[in-house]
Design a protein around this motif. Sequence first.
Motif, PDB file in Angstrom:
ATOM      1  N   ARG A   1      53.875  32.277  43.081  1.00  0.00           N
ATOM      2  CA  ARG A   1      53.274  31.518  44.178  1.00  0.00           C
ATOM      3  C   ARG A   1      51.861  31.034  43.833  1.00  0.00           C
ATOM      4  NH1 ARG A   1      54.041  36.668  45.876  1.00  0.00           N
ATOM      5  NH2 ARG A   1      52.205  38.029  45.968  1.00  0.00           N
ATOM      6  N   ALA A   2      51.272  31.608  42.760  1.00  0.00           N
ATOM      7  CA  ALA A   2      49.958  31.149  42.328  1.00  0.00           C
ATOM      8  C   ALA A   2      50.036  29.929  41.417  1.00  0.00           C
ATOM      9  CB  ALA A   2      49.223  32.279  41.602  1.00  0.00           C
ATOM     10  N   VAL A   3      51.197  29.685  40.824  1.00  0.00           N
ATOM     11  CA  VAL A   3      51.307  28.585  39.861  1.00  0.00           C
ATOM     12  C   VAL A   3      52.358  27.545  40.251  1.00  0.00           C
ATOM     13  CG1 VAL A   3      50.531  30.057  37.971  1.00  0.00           C
ATOM     14  CG2 VAL A   3      52.978  29.802  38.394  1.00  0.00           C
ATOM     15  N   LEU A   4      53.300  27.899  41.123  1.00  0.00           N
ATOM     16  CA  LEU A   4      54.345  26.966  41.534  1.00  0.00           C
ATOM     17  C   LEU A   4      53.982  26.365  42.884  1.00  0.00           C
ATOM     18  CD1 LEU A   4      57.146  25.645  41.313  1.00  0.00           C
ATOM     19  CD2 LEU A   4      58.108  27.746  42.307  1.00  0.00           C
TER      20      LEU A   4
ATOM     21  N   TRP B   1      41.746  40.912  35.157  1.00  0.00           N
ATOM     22  CA  TRP B   1      41.993  39.577  34.604  1.00  0.00           C
ATOM     23  C   TRP B   1      40.936  38.595  35.066  1.00  0.00           C
ATOM     24  CZ3 TRP B   1      43.074  34.887  37.108  1.00  0.00           C
ATOM     25  CH2 TRP B   1      43.430  33.837  36.258  1.00  0.00           C
ATOM     26  N   SER B   2      40.558  38.662  36.341  1.00  0.00           N
ATOM     27  CA  SER B   2      39.577  37.720  36.864  1.00  0.00           C
ATOM     28  C   SER B   2      38.224  37.892  36.172  1.00  0.00           C
ATOM     29  CB  SER B   2      39.428  37.883  38.381  1.00  0.00           C
ATOM     30  OG  SER B   2      39.141  39.223  38.708  1.00  0.00           O
ATOM     31  N   GLU B   3      37.867  39.122  35.824  1.00  0.00           N
ATOM     32  CA  GLU B   3      36.611  39.343  35.103  1.00  0.00           C
ATOM     33  C   GLU B   3      36.709  38.845  33.663  1.00  0.00           C
ATOM     34  OE1 GLU B   3      33.572  42.977  33.760  1.00  0.00           O
ATOM     35  OE2 GLU B   3      35.308  43.389  35.056  1.00  0.00           O
ATOM     36  N   GLN B   4      37.835  39.142  33.017  1.00  0.00           N
ATOM     37  CA  GLN B   4      38.031  38.702  31.633  1.00  0.00           C
ATOM     38  C   GLN B   4      38.027  37.175  31.546  1.00  0.00           C
ATOM     39  OE1 GLN B   4      41.892  39.621  29.941  1.00  0.00           O
ATOM     40  NE2 GLN B   4      40.967  40.015  27.954  1.00  0.00           N
ATOM     41  N   ALA B   5      38.746  36.527  32.462  1.00  0.00           N
ATOM     42  CA  ALA B   5      38.786  35.064  32.471  1.00  0.00           C
ATOM     43  C   ALA B   5      37.410  34.485  32.755  1.00  0.00           C
ATOM     44  CB  ALA B   5      39.797  34.584  33.509  1.00  0.00           C
ATOM     45  N   GLY B   6      36.695  35.106  33.682  1.00  0.00           N
ATOM     46  CA  GLY B   6      35.358  34.618  34.007  1.00  0.00           C
ATOM     47  C   GLY B   6      34.408  34.694  32.828  1.00  0.00           C
TER      48      GLY B   6
ATOM     49  N   THR C   1      48.050  23.801  46.194  1.00  0.00           N
ATOM     50  CA  THR C   1      47.435  24.757  47.109  1.00  0.00           C
ATOM     51  C   THR C   1      46.623  25.756  46.291  1.00  0.00           C
ATOM     52  OG1 THR C   1      49.429  26.130  47.043  1.00  0.00           O
ATOM     53  CG2 THR C   1      49.228  24.560  48.866  1.00  0.00           C
ATOM     54  N   ALA C   2      45.468  26.117  46.802  1.00  0.00           N
ATOM     55  CA  ALA C   2      44.588  27.049  46.094  1.00  0.00           C
ATOM     56  C   ALA C   2      45.213  28.439  46.045  1.00  0.00           C
ATOM     57  CB  ALA C   2      43.226  27.112  46.773  1.00  0.00           C
ATOM     58  N   THR C   3      44.938  29.153  44.953  1.00  0.00           N
ATOM     59  CA  THR C   3      45.440  30.515  44.806  1.00  0.00           C
ATOM     60  C   THR C   3      44.743  31.435  45.796  1.00  0.00           C
ATOM     61  OG1 THR C   3      45.812  30.125  42.449  1.00  0.00           O
ATOM     62  CG2 THR C   3      45.775  32.408  43.190  1.00  0.00           C
ATOM     63  N   GLU C   4      45.514  32.245  46.475  1.00  0.00           N
ATOM     64  CA  GLU C   4      44.961  33.179  47.455  1.00  0.00           C
ATOM     65  C   GLU C   4      44.210  34.307  46.745  1.00  0.00           C
ATOM     66  OE1 GLU C   4      44.918  33.003  50.679  1.00  0.00           O
ATOM     67  OE2 GLU C   4      46.188  31.216  50.879  1.00  0.00           O
ATOM     68  N   PRO C   5      43.017  34.678  47.237  1.00  0.00           N
ATOM     69  CA  PRO C   5      42.277  35.802  46.637  1.00  0.00           C
ATOM     70  C   PRO C   5      43.113  37.079  46.566  1.00  0.00           C
ATOM     71  CG  PRO C   5      40.877  34.604  48.174  1.00  0.00           C
ATOM     72  CD  PRO C   5      42.258  34.035  48.328  1.00  0.00           C
ATOM     73  N   ALA C   6      43.957  37.304  47.554  1.00  0.00           N
ATOM     74  CA  ALA C   6      44.777  38.523  47.553  1.00  0.00           C
ATOM     75  C   ALA C   6      45.734  38.530  46.372  1.00  0.00           C
ATOM     76  CB  ALA C   6      45.545  38.640  48.870  1.00  0.00           C
ATOM     77  N   ASP C   7      46.239  37.360  45.991  1.00  0.00           N
ATOM     78  CA  ASP C   7      47.138  37.286  44.840  1.00  0.00           C
ATOM     79  C   ASP C   7      46.385  37.615  43.553  1.00  0.00           C
ATOM     80  OD1 ASP C   7      49.420  36.670  46.258  1.00  0.00           O
ATOM     81  OD2 ASP C   7      49.124  34.506  46.100  1.00  0.00           O
TER      82      ASP C   7
END
Length: 285
Positions: A216-219, A253-258, A225-231
């Motif tokens: 649901r974050a990529v499809l 992942w969010s820290e590594q990507a950032g 639609t923006a990715t939900e923070p909860a996802d």
Amino acid sequence: MVQTAESVSFKTAPEDPLLGLWRKRYRGGQPPAGIEWNETIETLLSHRTVRSYLPQPLPNGAIELAVSAAQSAPSSSNLQAWNVIAVEDPALKSRLNILAGNQRHIEQAPLLLVWLADLSRLRHVAMGRHLTSDGLDYLESFLLGALDAALAAQNAVVAFESLGLGACYIGAIRNHPEKVAAELGLPPEVFAVFGMTVGVPDPRVATGVKPRLPQRAVLHRNRYTATEPADLQAYDRTLRAFQTEQAMPSIDWSEQAGKRIATAQALNNRDRLRQALTTLGFTLK
């Protein structure tokens, strides 16, 4: 013959192969109803990056088979604006490894493939027909070559994995584009998009299927639609669990990507890519 309780064996129904693969990739959920397992889907969903290889050569014909799969990938307008160089010479591979940051799996792998975006061949084709080739001077043509190379390479990965081999993409081949071009004897308007190690996986080094973001974050259906923070938070937890299983350093992942996109320095010399492309003969209007 009368069967006693002891002689009767009760078998549980085997798990649906597609369900097992799906849950490894997403750590839960159900595959779409009505879709049956097949060997192609198994190869694709079982993909894992392999960075540990046995000290043995590839089977005879494996490279040629993988290249045939690569050439079976779509190509924009059938321009086929890509090439691949199979680096098997240890000395050359070692020099390229230095340029790519001295990665253990490059040293260990029996084969390093370098995938190229190639506008040079098309330029010469036009010249041979006494035609102009102004269209090659635009960013679109470079992007076309890079996309063609990526599509071809991924087909090759699937082919290698279907043979029981493992592979790993090497983006660091772009750290020093001019020096890589010199090592490989690339003419103007040819660029090494990425490398790829290939070899027989070392069975002593377990490599799990890395979970991906939830679908649901990529499809998206009809509109972004923006990715939900909860996802994102749920995926951080999922990836941390995977890292623990694989004895990897634990980081969201969010820290590594950032951190990967935080600064120009984090790009590992690739912040000067436009300058390098100009040096290598690309016009990029």
